[in-house]
Design an enzyme around this catalytic site. Structure first.
Site, mmCIF file in Angstrom:
data_model
loop_
_atom_site.group_PDB
_atom_site.id
_atom_site.type_symbol
_atom_site.label_atom_id
_atom_site.label_comp_id
_atom_site.label_asym_id
_atom_site.label_seq_id
_atom_site.Cartn_x
_atom_site.Cartn_y
_atom_site.Cartn_z
ATOM 1 N N ASP A 314 0.818 -1.204 0.000
ATOM 2 C CA ASP A 314 0.000 0.000 0.000
ATOM 3 C C ASP A 314 0.858 1.263 0.000
ATOM 4 O O ASP A 314 1.922 1.308 0.622
ATOM 5 C CB ASP A 314 -0.893 -0.008 1.248
ATOM 6 C CG ASP A 314 -1.820 1.188 1.318
ATOM 7 O OD1 ASP A 314 -2.648 1.342 0.407
ATOM 8 O OD2 ASP A 314 -1.709 1.965 2.280
ATOM 9 N N GLU A 367 1.098 -0.546 -5.130
ATOM 10 C CA GLU A 367 0.136 0.523 -5.369
ATOM 11 C C GLU A 367 0.956 1.811 -5.440
ATOM 12 O O GLU A 367 1.270 2.422 -4.418
ATOM 13 C CB GLU A 367 -0.905 0.606 -4.247
ATOM 14 C CG GLU A 367 -2.038 1.569 -4.581
ATOM 15 C CD GLU A 367 -2.339 2.580 -3.486
ATOM 16 O OE1 GLU A 367 -3.108 3.516 -3.749
ATOM 17 O OE2 GLU A 367 -1.786 2.465 -2.380
#
EC number: 2.4.1.18
Length: 634
Positions: A314, A367
């Protein structure tokens, strides 16, 4: 009550590795371990707290009294406190009471290596084990094949707390999900699930992205063995498991990692590097060896003990740049005068190297929302070493295009075609994730223009275009049946919508789209290579039509894809094709079973020796309204 007995699981080699930032299985040493010492059952505790003047284990076994069970500090300046406490059993709750050399500050912390935690809002750690009899040997033995980059990646992103709820709006357990979720994902044909963070987190509105228990699956849904059972059942069903992993930041909750021993232990001491202004959270000190060992050990822990097949990392962009979400004067350039966070870049490269060298058949996915180069290229050629990267540019441009009324789309075709100018600079996964259905953005279905019929025709067209575009695919739960409301983490998805034909049709379409994707090698064998894609016509702006070829290893499997982005039926629409033969329509998003208008190419289509569009051969098609159609040489 028995006192603490001096004991250690650490060797000198362990300590040297830890200090050097090269100990990647710290979970075997630090934390709380049920062991037998001299014939006595109990627990060995070890915690890193170099600024502490004393560390006590407190818990329900000693009525949370500080000083009852003080650990021993190691003599080697590693900062590790340890000891064995007899007769403590599995299920005992505990924390560390730490008195710091720093002005005598006192902290009471959950164990950073705890295997299990109390259910929030309670915050204690729980003595536990990782005993489990796995039954996924077939998957694990063949994972390298299932999970390779030239295999299908159709990912169903799931928030476990809101996929479906029990009566009274109660959470389903891991065991419930092992029945309901697994059967649903298998029936829908997705190849993987991606779980939004399941590591223990204190605050539900964070959706799990603010972690305190990095080694503990959240107790909201059951115990660690319950989560193992869920993963096991997914593997038995032939479904890979990807976990969201958050090494980018952590909350400053009193029982968490922040100011752990009265000092900036895990977080960077410089607030310009150690505090995230967007999320009001702390940022790891990637330049500290012991912190690197902690994070990389954590990644390997989930791969080893929970048989996880991939880690989606993330907020990578926030890690890469020193000036991320910071104004002038709020950040300091690196030693070369740039804005790159060199410590973080070094950490990410090492993380990927260690993961790929220790576990065969796994993937890491970034990401990363910027144009940082070579994110999914090997570290040996200067890349960050990820297996894949989310294609955020494609997502933004495509959703912007689809939100436009169809009459205006002819002026904006570049929003769609632009992605192919950079599609193969990385191994891209196309994401329609949870981030796109919150905070007033509307659901994917509700963003589509027009009346109800047009909205759902557009939705099918969007998904069909997505799955036939090069790259892997990720769809957030609810998107597959056209949920109309924004995602609400506090409630179940709106499963009742499936009583309505348009929603049932959308669900059936995604199911059939997954079947197409998995059955046609041209859609995945070269999904990350320019050799797997060829334009037929990208310049028919006036009709808002795109046509292209998808290619695999065998040219006999080539597919021709035609997308009509308006509601006008295009009769006698001619496209150039690469060779003679008979074309058969094998997929059509406008079928009646999807609640389409059922405009189809009924007969097999004979390719003509009639040059068109710079090709020697061509064929005439009927293009249904707001549709994607797929053709194959028969």
């Amino acid at each position: 009550m028995s006192k603490v007995i001096s004991h250690s699981l650490f060797t000198d080699f362990d300590i040297n590795l830890f200090k050097a930032g090269k100990h990647f299985r710290l979970y075997e040493k630090l934390g709380a371990h049920l062991i037998e010492l001299d014939g006595v059952q109990g627990v060995y505790f070890a915690v890193w707290a170099p600024t502490a003047s004393s560390v006590s284990v407190v818990g329900d076994f000693n009525y949370w009294n500080q000083g009852e069970h003080e650990l021993y500090v190691r003599w080697d300046s590693s900062g590790i406190w340890e000891g064995f406490i007899p007769n403590i059993k599995k299920g005992t709750t505990y924390k560390y009471k730490i008195i710091s050399h720093n002005q005598g500050l006192v902290t009471e912390k959950a164990d950073p290596f705890a295997l299990y935690c109390e259910k929030p809002p309670h915050t204690a750690s729980i003595i536990w084990d990782l005993d489990y009899d796995w039954d996924d040997s077939k998957w694990m033995e063949n994972r390298k094949e299932y999970n390779a980059l030239d295999k299908p990646y159709s990912v169903y992103e799931v928030h476990l707390g809101s996929w479906k709820r029990a009566e009274g709006n109660q959470f389903l357990s891991y065991h419930d999900l092992a029945e309901d979720l697994v059967s649903y994902v298998k029936d829908m044909g997705f190849t993987h699930v991606e779980f939004m963070p399941i590591m223990e987190y204190p605050y539900d509105p964070s959706w799990g992205y603010q972690l305190v228990g990095y080694f503990a699956p959240t107790s909201r849904f059951g115990d660690p063995q319950g989560f193992m059972h869920l993963v096991d059942k997914l593997h038995q069903a032939g479904i890979g498991v990807i976990l969201d992993w958050v090494p980018s930041h952590f909350p400053d909750d009193a029982h968490g990692l922040g100011y752990f021993d009265g000092s900036n232990l895990y977080e960077h001491p410089d607030r310009r590097k150690g505090y995230h202004p967007d999320w009001k959270s702390l940022v790891f000190n990637y330049g500290r060896n012991e912190v690197r060992s902690f994070l990389i050990s954590n990644a390997l822990f989930w791969l080893q003990h929970y048989h996880i097949d991939g880690l989606r990392v993330d907020a990578v962009a926030s890690m890469l740049y020193l000036d991320y979400s910071r104004n002038d004067g709020e950040w300091e350039p690196n030693i070369f005068g740039g804005n790159e966070n060199l410590d973080s870049i070094s950490f990410l490269k090492e993380f990927n190297e260690v993961v790929y060298s220790n576990f065969e058949g796994v993937q890491t996915i970034a990401e990363e929302s910027t144009s940082f180069p070579m994110v999914s290229r090997p570290t040996s050629v200067g890349g960050l070493g990820f297996g894949m990267k989310w294609m955020m540019g494609w997502m933004h441009d495509t959703l912007k295009y689809f939100q436009k009324a169809t009459v205006y789309r002819k002026y904006h075709q570049n929003d769609l075609t632009f992605s192919m100018t950079y599609a193969f600079t990385e191994n891209f996964m196309l994401p329609l994730s949870h981030d796109e259905v919150v905070y007033g953005k509307k659901s994917i279905a509700d963003r589509m223009p027009g009346d109800e019929w047009q909205k759902f025709a557009n939705l099918r067209l969007l998904y069909g275009y997505m799955f036939t575009h090069p790259g892997g695919n990720l769809l957030f739960m609810g998107g597959e049946f056209g949920q109309m409301a924004e995602w609400n983490f506090q409630e179940s998805l709106d499963w009742h919508l499936l009583q309505y034909p348009v929603h049932k049709g959308a669900q059936q379409f995604v199911k059939d789209l997954n079947a197409l994707y998995k059955s046609e090698p041209a859609l995945y064998e070269k999904q990350f290579s320019h050799e797997g894609f060829e334009w037929i016509n990208y310049s028919d702006h006036q009709n808002a039509v795109l046509s292209y070829i998808r290619k695999g290893n065998d040219s006999n499997n080539d597919l021709i894809v035609v997308c009509n982005f308006t509601q006008i039926v295009r009769k006698n629409y001619r496209i150039g094709v690469p060779r003679k033969g008979i074309l058969e329509e094998i997929f059509n998003s406008d079928l009646e079973k999807y609640q389409g208008s059922n405009v189809i190419n009924t007969s097999k289509l004979k390719v003509e020796s009639s040059p068109y569009g710079g090709r020697d051969y061509s064929v005439e098609l009927i293009l249904p309204p707001l549709s994607v159609t797929v053709y194959k040489f028969s």
